[in-house]
Design a protein around this motif. Structure first.
Motif, PDB file in Angstrom:
ATOM      1  N   ARG A  92      10.416 -13.240  44.707  1.00 12.26           N
ATOM      2  CA  ARG A  92       9.764 -12.272  45.595  1.00 12.26           C
ATOM      3  C   ARG A  92       8.323 -12.136  45.115  1.00 12.26           C
ATOM      4  N   TRP A  93       7.401 -12.686  45.873  1.00 12.94           N
ATOM      5  CA  TRP A  93       6.015 -12.781  45.432  1.00 12.94           C
ATOM      6  C   TRP A  93       5.205 -11.533  45.747  1.00 12.94           C
ATOM      7  N   HIS A  94       5.588 -10.798  46.786  1.00 12.49           N
ATOM      8  CA  HIS A  94       4.846  -9.594  47.174  1.00 12.49           C
ATOM      9  C   HIS A  94       5.791  -8.640  47.903  1.00 12.49           C
ATOM     10  N   PRO A  95       5.621  -7.305  47.707  1.00 14.82           N
ATOM     11  CA  PRO A  95       6.531  -6.349  48.354  1.00 14.82           C
ATOM     12  C   PRO A  95       6.586  -6.458  49.872  1.00 14.82           C
ATOM     13  N   SER A  96       5.483  -6.898  50.500  1.00 13.82           N
ATOM     14  CA  SER A  96       5.441  -6.920  51.965  1.00 13.82           C
ATOM     15  C   SER A  96       5.812  -8.273  52.561  1.00 13.82           C
ATOM     16  N   GLU A  97       6.193  -9.236  51.744  1.00  5.45           N
ATOM     17  CA  GLU A  97       6.382 -10.595  52.249  1.00  5.45           C
ATOM     18  C   GLU A  97       7.548 -10.719  53.224  1.00  5.45           C
ATOM     19  N   ARG A  98       7.372 -11.673  54.152  1.00  4.64           N
ATOM     20  CA  ARG A  98       8.446 -12.077  55.065  1.00  4.64           C
ATOM     21  C   ARG A  98       8.538 -13.597  55.020  1.00  4.64           C
ATOM     22  N   LYS A  99       9.764 -14.093  54.996  1.00  8.31           N
ATOM     23  CA  LYS A  99       9.984 -15.544  54.951  1.00  8.31           C
ATOM     24  C   LYS A  99      10.881 -15.950  56.111  1.00  8.31           C
ATOM     25  N   ARG A 127       7.598 -20.560  56.747  1.00 14.06           N
ATOM     26  CA  ARG A 127       6.440 -19.721  57.055  1.00 14.06           C
ATOM     27  C   ARG A 127       6.552 -18.428  56.249  1.00 14.06           C
ATOM     28  N   TRP A 128       5.498 -18.145  55.497  1.00  9.15           N
ATOM     29  CA  TRP A 128       5.466 -16.977  54.600  1.00  9.15           C
ATOM     30  C   TRP A 128       4.342 -16.049  55.047  1.00  9.15           C
ATOM     31  N   THR A 129       4.653 -14.754  55.211  1.00 11.33           N
ATOM     32  CA  THR A 129       3.670 -13.778  55.699  1.00 11.33           C
ATOM     33  C   THR A 129       3.665 -12.552  54.792  1.00 11.33           C
ATOM     34  N   ALA A 130       2.469 -12.025  54.520  1.00 13.38           N
ATOM     35  CA  ALA A 130       2.352 -10.806  53.714  1.00 13.38           C
ATOM     36  C   ALA A 130       1.106 -10.038  54.134  1.00 13.38           C
ATOM     37  N   GLN A 131       1.143  -8.730  53.889  1.00 19.53           N
ATOM     38  CA  GLN A 131       0.006  -7.862  54.168  1.00 19.53           C
ATOM     39  C   GLN A 131      -0.651  -7.493  52.827  1.00 19.53           C
ATOM     40  N   VAL A 132      -1.895  -7.905  52.625  1.00 18.10           N
ATOM     41  CA  VAL A 132      -2.594  -7.604  51.372  1.00 18.10           C
ATOM     42  C   VAL A 132      -3.945  -6.968  51.678  1.00 18.10           C
ATOM     43  N   THR A 133      -4.482  -6.262  50.684  1.00 15.83           N
ATOM     44  CA  THR A 133      -5.766  -5.585  50.884  1.00 15.83           C
ATOM     45  C   THR A 133      -6.949  -6.493  50.618  1.00 15.83           C
ATOM     46  N   ASP A 134      -6.751  -7.548  49.832  1.00 10.78           N
ATOM     47  CA  ASP A 134      -7.847  -8.447  49.502  1.00 10.78           C
ATOM     48  C   ASP A 134      -7.252  -9.781  49.078  1.00 10.78           C
ATOM     49  N   THR A 135      -7.856 -10.873  49.510  1.00 15.86           N
ATOM     50  CA  THR A 135      -7.302 -12.196  49.195  1.00 15.86           C
ATOM     51  C   THR A 135      -7.958 -12.843  47.977  1.00 15.86           C
ATOM     52  N   THR A 136      -8.932 -12.163  47.367  1.00 21.08           N
ATOM     53  CA  THR A 136      -9.684 -12.765  46.267  1.00 21.08           C
ATOM     54  C   THR A 136      -8.785 -13.204  45.124  1.00 21.08           C
ATOM     55  N   ASP A 137      -7.944 -12.271  44.611  1.00 19.47           N
ATOM     56  CA  ASP A 137      -7.111 -12.634  43.466  1.00 19.47           C
ATOM     57  C   ASP A 137      -5.829 -13.347  43.878  1.00 19.47           C
TER      58      ASP A 137
END
Length: 351
Positions: A260-267, A278-288
């Motif tokens: 589980r890579w991120h709490p908001s992820e969908r696979k 297809r992997w989807t997630a909601q993040v605040t910033d993609t830099t890191d």
């Protein structure tokens, strides 16, 4: 303990007790007179106590940190709980490239407890020895100690911060959270900063100086705690959410699914390519998030957001050129993302 060391320790304790007995503060000269010691000796003791978080200085006056005597109660741990603490400390140690004596001491104490109780712990002691072999950075150790004590005792910390771009600046920080990050092997301070009077995130390794002050603070009731990082990939904060959509090659689908890579992820199965994920997630910033995406190499394709897709395309081109491959002039002149997707091809110079 040698007699000279006992004498020195007794004098340091007497210095601390003398400062504690004068809540209005004492100057170095006044302390020297009261203790009947030379000022250079008193100065050394004061610096040691400041490093320990027992004292702080305001101008020429020295004060005792009132909560400096706070100690944790003894822990009664099961072997499983002790092993969990070891793994947590070990993970923290792996995410820093400098010697950290508090973490080192914690490992030794865990090893001693486990060895005494159930006869295991040699590998934990080995981990502590491995940490002790790392290069000591006195500046980092002092900064780490001041920031941690500021966080524990709720005391403001005056720091000099050197951003990656720009000049170093001085600010007063109220540490709300301390968060380790595997990206860059570092630890971050999250909290209020007097410059610019707002919530900020500071990388601990970029703090050049740190001084514990006597100014107390409280964490605002509306500060969400760790929840503030819920939509961050690691540390980077932001006001708006960005939807990241990635497509993974069938050869790595099992590996992607087992974590589980991120709490908001969908696979889900990719609707356009059989066997792909297809992997989807909601993040605040993609830099890191970029190092993680790069780590999958050609087994991942960025579908959204468009800016991130273009950035990865440009990076793929630069990698190709670095290894002696070339891109056509037509490709280099394309600016539209859809056209770039259609025409971006890398070919060997021998073709």
């Amino acid at each position: 303990m040698p007699r000279t060391e006992k004498t020195r320790q007794a004098r340091i304790e007497r210095t601390l007790m003398t400062v504690r007995a004068h809540p209005d503060g004492l100057t170095e000269a006044e302390l020297a007179d009261l203790l009947d010691l030379n000022r250079r000796t008193v100065n050394n003791y004061l610096r040691d106590l400041e490093l320990q978080g027992q004292l702080y200085r305001e101008g020429t006056l020295w004060f005792a940190v009132r909560s400096s005597s706070m100690r944790l109660r003894p822990l009664d741990l099961t072997p499983e709980e002790a092993a969990t603490l070891y793994l947590a400390t070990r993970l923290f140690v792996k995410q820093t490239d400098k010697r950290n004596e508090p973490a080192e001491n914690a490992l030794y104490k865990l090893a001693e407890a486990l060895t005494a109780d159930i006869g295991v712990g040699d590998e934990i002691r080995q981990a502590a020895q491995e940490l002790a072999a790392r290069q000591m950075d006195p500046g980092y150790s002092k900064v780490f100690g001041a920031v941690v004590r500021g966080y524990l005792y709720r005391r403001a910390v005056e720091i000099v911060y050197a951003p990656r771009k720009g000049r170093p600046f001085q600010t007063m920080v109220h540490p709300y959270l301390l968060e380790p990050s595997a990206i860059g092997y570092t630890t971050y301070i999250i909290g209020y900063s007097s410059q610019p009077d707002a919530l900020r995130t500071y990388k601990l390794e970029r703090v050049r100086e740190a001084r514990l002050t006597g100014e107390s603070y409280s964490i605002p009731p509306d500060f969400p705690g760790l929840e503030i990082l819920r939509h961050s990939w690691s540390i980077m904060l932001g006001e708006e959410l960005v939807e990241v959509v990635l497509r993974f090659h069938p050869s790595v689908v099992d590996r992607v699914n087992e974590t589980r890579w991120h709490p908001s992820e969908r696979k889900e199965a990719d609707p356009d390519r059989f066997g792909w994920l297809r992997w989807t997630a909601q993040v605040t910033d993609t830099t890191d998030m970029l190092p993680w995406i790069r780590g999958w190499g050609a087994d991942v394709e960025v579908l959204a957001p468009e800016e991130l897709r273009i950035e990865m395309m440009g990076e793929a081109r630069r990698i190709a050129e670095r290894y002696g491959w070339e891109t056509s002039k037509a490709e280099q002149s394309v600016s539209n993302a859809d056209d770039l997707t259609a025409t971006f091809r890398i070919y060997s110079g021998d073709e």
